[in-house]
Design an enzyme around this catalytic site. Structure first.
Site, PDB file in Angstrom:
ATOM      1  N   ASP A  24      57.078  27.531  44.999  1.00 30.42           N
ATOM      2  CA  ASP A  24      58.029  26.691  44.260  1.00 30.42           C
ATOM      3  C   ASP A  24      58.874  25.902  45.257  1.00 30.42           C
ATOM      4  OD1 ASP A  24      59.872  25.654  42.470  1.00 30.42           O
ATOM      5  OD2 ASP A  24      61.057  27.502  42.387  1.00 30.42           O
ATOM      6  N   ASP A 101      39.788  22.464  38.264  1.00 34.31           N
ATOM      7  CA  ASP A 101      39.344  23.339  37.185  1.00 34.31           C
ATOM      8  C   ASP A 101      39.155  22.454  35.950  1.00 34.31           C
ATOM      9  OD1 ASP A 101      39.004  25.576  35.441  1.00 34.31           O
ATOM     10  OD2 ASP A 101      40.302  26.759  36.753  1.00 34.31           O
ATOM     11  N   ASP A 198      35.290  25.898  33.416  1.00 31.99           N
ATOM     12  CA  ASP A 198      35.736  27.018  32.588  1.00 31.99           C
ATOM     13  C   ASP A 198      34.725  27.328  31.478  1.00 31.99           C
ATOM     14  OD1 ASP A 198      38.101  28.742  32.091  1.00 31.99           O
ATOM     15  OD2 ASP A 198      38.146  27.731  30.155  1.00 31.99           O
ATOM     16  N   GLU A 239      31.820  29.034  35.264  1.00 34.04           N
ATOM     17  CA  GLU A 239      32.187  30.401  34.878  1.00 34.04           C
ATOM     18  C   GLU A 239      31.247  30.805  33.757  1.00 34.04           C
ATOM     19  OE1 GLU A 239      35.943  32.984  33.167  1.00 34.04           O
ATOM     20  OE2 GLU A 239      35.655  30.929  32.530  1.00 34.04           O
ATOM     21  N   HIS A 311      41.988  34.949  39.045  1.00 30.97           N
ATOM     22  CA  HIS A 311      43.225  34.978  38.255  1.00 30.97           C
ATOM     23  C   HIS A 311      43.055  35.719  36.928  1.00 30.97           C
ATOM     24  CE1 HIS A 311      40.746  31.897  36.591  1.00 30.97           C
ATOM     25  NE2 HIS A 311      41.516  31.841  35.518  1.00 30.97           N
ATOM     26  N   ASP A 312      41.843  36.178  36.625  1.00 29.20           N
ATOM     27  CA  ASP A 312      41.601  36.896  35.373  1.00 29.20           C
ATOM     28  C   ASP A 312      41.368  38.394  35.599  1.00 29.20           C
ATOM     29  OD1 ASP A 312      41.730  34.644  33.724  1.00 29.20           O
ATOM     30  OD2 ASP A 312      39.605  34.198  33.991  1.00 29.20           O
TER      31      ASP A 312
HETATM   32  C1  GLC Z   1      38.561  31.360  31.428  1.00 27.10           C
HETATM   33  C2  GLC Z   1      39.781  31.316  32.313  1.00 27.10           C
HETATM   34  C3  GLC Z   1      40.884  32.086  31.643  1.00 27.10           C
HETATM   35  C4  GLC Z   1      41.202  31.422  30.333  1.00 27.10           C
HETATM   36  C5  GLC Z   1      39.938  31.252  29.469  1.00 27.10           C
HETATM   37  C6  GLC Z   1      40.159  30.274  28.368  1.00 27.10           C
HETATM   38  O1  GLC Z   1      38.044  32.626  31.280  1.00 27.10           O
HETATM   39  O2  GLC Z   1      39.470  31.777  33.593  1.00 27.10           O
HETATM   40  O3  GLC Z   1      42.019  32.216  32.445  1.00 27.10           O
HETATM   41  O4  GLC Z   1      42.140  32.153  29.617  1.00 27.10           O
HETATM   42  O5  GLC Z   1      38.843  30.767  30.207  1.00 27.10           O
HETATM   43  O6  GLC Z   1      40.256  28.974  28.876  1.00 27.10           O
HETATM   44 CA    CA Z   2      58.867  24.300  40.919  1.00 27.10          CA
END
Ligand code: GLC
Ligand code: CA
Length: 530
Positions: A24, A101, A198, A239, A311-312
């Site tokens: 930040d 992304d 995604d 993904e 991140h998941d």
């Molecule tokens: C993918 C992303 C995840 C998101 C989902 C819906 O799995 O990595 O973070 O919530 O798609 O977009």
């Molecule tokens: Ca900020």
């Protein structure tokens, strides 16, 4: 033999950034694009030469940016389009590539397309989404509950495979294909070098087969996005939860002109019975999955992706290794296991200093929509304490806490109250501490990535396993012409390992000199074979 384009992609080392939690710079407690720019030299010093940036488009943030309201604008909290342009320019000046992304399966219901679509059936956007008078099936949202929601204005149901504010686009409508091609082209013109795509398997639904993914037109749509002259040079990773090599081949064999590679998630199942329930597994189970995919992708000339965290997912180290006393050994051993294989490495922010799962005493410390929904559901069948344990184990927030740059009050992330709690172990596990330590995970990563960069055997060399399936270790070689390297990772306590060759230890997490002899638990060594 991999095609030349894929061989070039093997030189990528991709650092994944979750922008909300990275750095930040304007004291609002939320990471931003200027924060990323500030840290580019740091990322480069690690040895990464590309960034996968999680969504930073305009969004109401119900699913942290995976609910996009405008694909051609930046989330206010993250900065402006000018910041984005500056980021791209600063990255290219450092010879780094930007992988955006792309979320083509759904938009936020706040997106203008949805706002138009819900107005009625005689609207140009009317068929942009899946509308039905009654839910045509009992599909469930990945975040719990029915995947069908009633919209008062339109008087019909729409499909949302994720949150109720994430409406699935109807790709059978050619206009949808066209607008998404335009989005891709917009970013290509801006200078981005590739996309992480995604939930790509969901853009075509298999209504007949009863699943909201792998529909009959999937490959036609992927090709429409990435098989065009304008896009064929891009690095793209989809993904996609495939468990079968034929399925992977259909997505990324060179002659298909679809994706460069996929994230498949077999190894992510290690150490758990299901997402929120642990299972006792060791690194052996991870090893076996890795071997299977190394062999399969080599056999079919496919480009593989190498990752243990994102991140998941809660960090893999906490599920299959020791994230306490032997955290340094475990983190470095995992790095050697994953990133010296053949494929494109992805490193998730924090992994480079041995990030672990977090632990909290209250559900208020969680932000993720999935965790909060599932917690409520679990509480109906078990005590709140038991439900919280499950959330602590499997929550996506495990990977979403502010980056712990140092042990200070805001962790070096922000001087303000961060949008989500600091990592529960931040005062101990942070970059500054790690760098000051003699046993620095960061420095190990640096050395490992340097080796990868300098030794072509780690890129295109063949892969062979030496250890047996019953052994508590993973020993493999990478060979290119006369050059041979071996990687030894030991999972059991004090084991004598006799290697069938002599060589020189070039990298070790224990200060090792002899190639054979006693290996400690989670000890690893990279050996130049003589
Ligand atoms: C993918 C992303 C995840 C998101 C989902 C819906 O799995 O990595 O973070 O919530 O798609 O977009
Ligand atoms: Ca900020």
């Amino acid at each position: 033999m991999l095609i030349q384009k894929y061989k070039d992609f093997l030189r990528l080392v991709i650092y994944q950034i979750y922008p909300r939690s990275f750095k930040d710079t304007n004291d609002d407690g939320i990471g931003d694009l200027p924060g990323i720019i500030e840290k580019l030299d740091y990322i480069k010093s690690l040895g990464a030469n590309a960034i996968w940036l999680c969504p930073c488009y305009k969004s109401p943030n119900d699913d942290n940016g995976y609910d996009i309201a405008d694909y051609r604008d930046i989330m206010d909290e993250f900065g402006t389009m000018d910041d984005m342009k500056r980021l791209i320019a600063e990255m290219h000046a450092r010879d780094m590539k930007l992988i955006m992304d792309l979320v083509p399966n759904h938009t936020s219901t706040a997106h203008a397309w949805f706002q138009e679509s819900r107005k009625g059936r005689d609207n140009p956007y009317s068929d942009f989404y899946y509308w039905f008078d009654e839910p045509p099936n009992d599909w469930e949202s990945c975040f719990r509950g029915s995947a069908w929601a009633f919209d008062e204005m339109r008087g019909q149901y729409y499909l949302h495979s994720y949150a109720i504010t994430q409406a699935d686009l109807n790709w059978n409508n050619p206009a949808v294909v066209k607008v998404m091609q335009d989005v891709v082209d917009f970013w290509v013109d801006m200078g981005v070098d590739g996309f992480r795509v995604d939930v790509i398997d969901q853009i075509s639904k298999d209504f007949e087969g009863g699943r909201n993914c792998f529909g009959p037109r999937l490959h036609e749509f992927i090709h429409a996005l990435f098989g065009r002259e304008k896009t064929a040079h891009l690095f793209t990773v989809g993904e996609c939860w495939v468990d079968d090599i034929e399925e992977m081949r259909r997505h990324c064999a060179a002659d298909r002109n679809e994706l460069s590679t996929l994230f498949q998630f077999d190894h992510m199942e290690c150490g758990r019975a299901e997402k929120f329930t642990p299972k006792k597994d060791s690194l052996r189970t991870v090893r076996d999955v890795l071997i299977r995919w190394q062999d399969k992708t080599a056999e079919h000339d496919l480009l593989h992706s190498l990752f243990s965290d994102n991140h998941d997912q809660p960090p893999l180290i906490s599920r299959v290794a020791d994230d306490g006393e032997k955290r340094y050994e475990s983190a470095t051993c995992l790095a050697a296991m994953f990133y010296l294989l053949k494929g494109v490495p992805f490193i998730y922010q924090g992994q480079e200093f041995g990030l672990t799962a977090a632990h909290y005493d209250s559900i208020d410390c969680f932000d993720d929509i999935e965790s909060i929904n599932i917690y409520a559901e679990l509480c109906q069948s078990m005590s709140a304490v038991a439900a919280l344990e499950k959330i602590n184990f499997g929550s996506r927030d495990n990977a979403r806490h502010p980056m712990a740059w140092n042990a200070g009050k805001g962790g070096g992330f922000s001087d303000a109250e961060p949008w989500i709690s600091l990592h529960s172990r931040q005062s101990k596990i942070n970059l500054e501490n790690d760098m000051m330590s003699e046993r620095s995970v960061f420095r190990f990563y640096q050395k490992l990535l340097k080796l990868r960069r300098e030794q072509d055997a780690f890129l295109d060399g063949s892969f062979e396993v030496i250890s047996g399936p019953e052994e508590e270790c993973f020993i493999f070689t990478r060979t290119l012409g006369q050059e041979q390297w071996a990687v030894v990772c030991n999972f059991a306590q004090e084991t004598v390992i006799e290697l069938p060759f002599d060589g020189e230890v070039v990298l070790s997490n224990q200060g090792r000199i002899d190639v054979s002899g006693i290996y400690q638990e989670y000890e690893c060594a990279v050996i130049r074979v003589h």
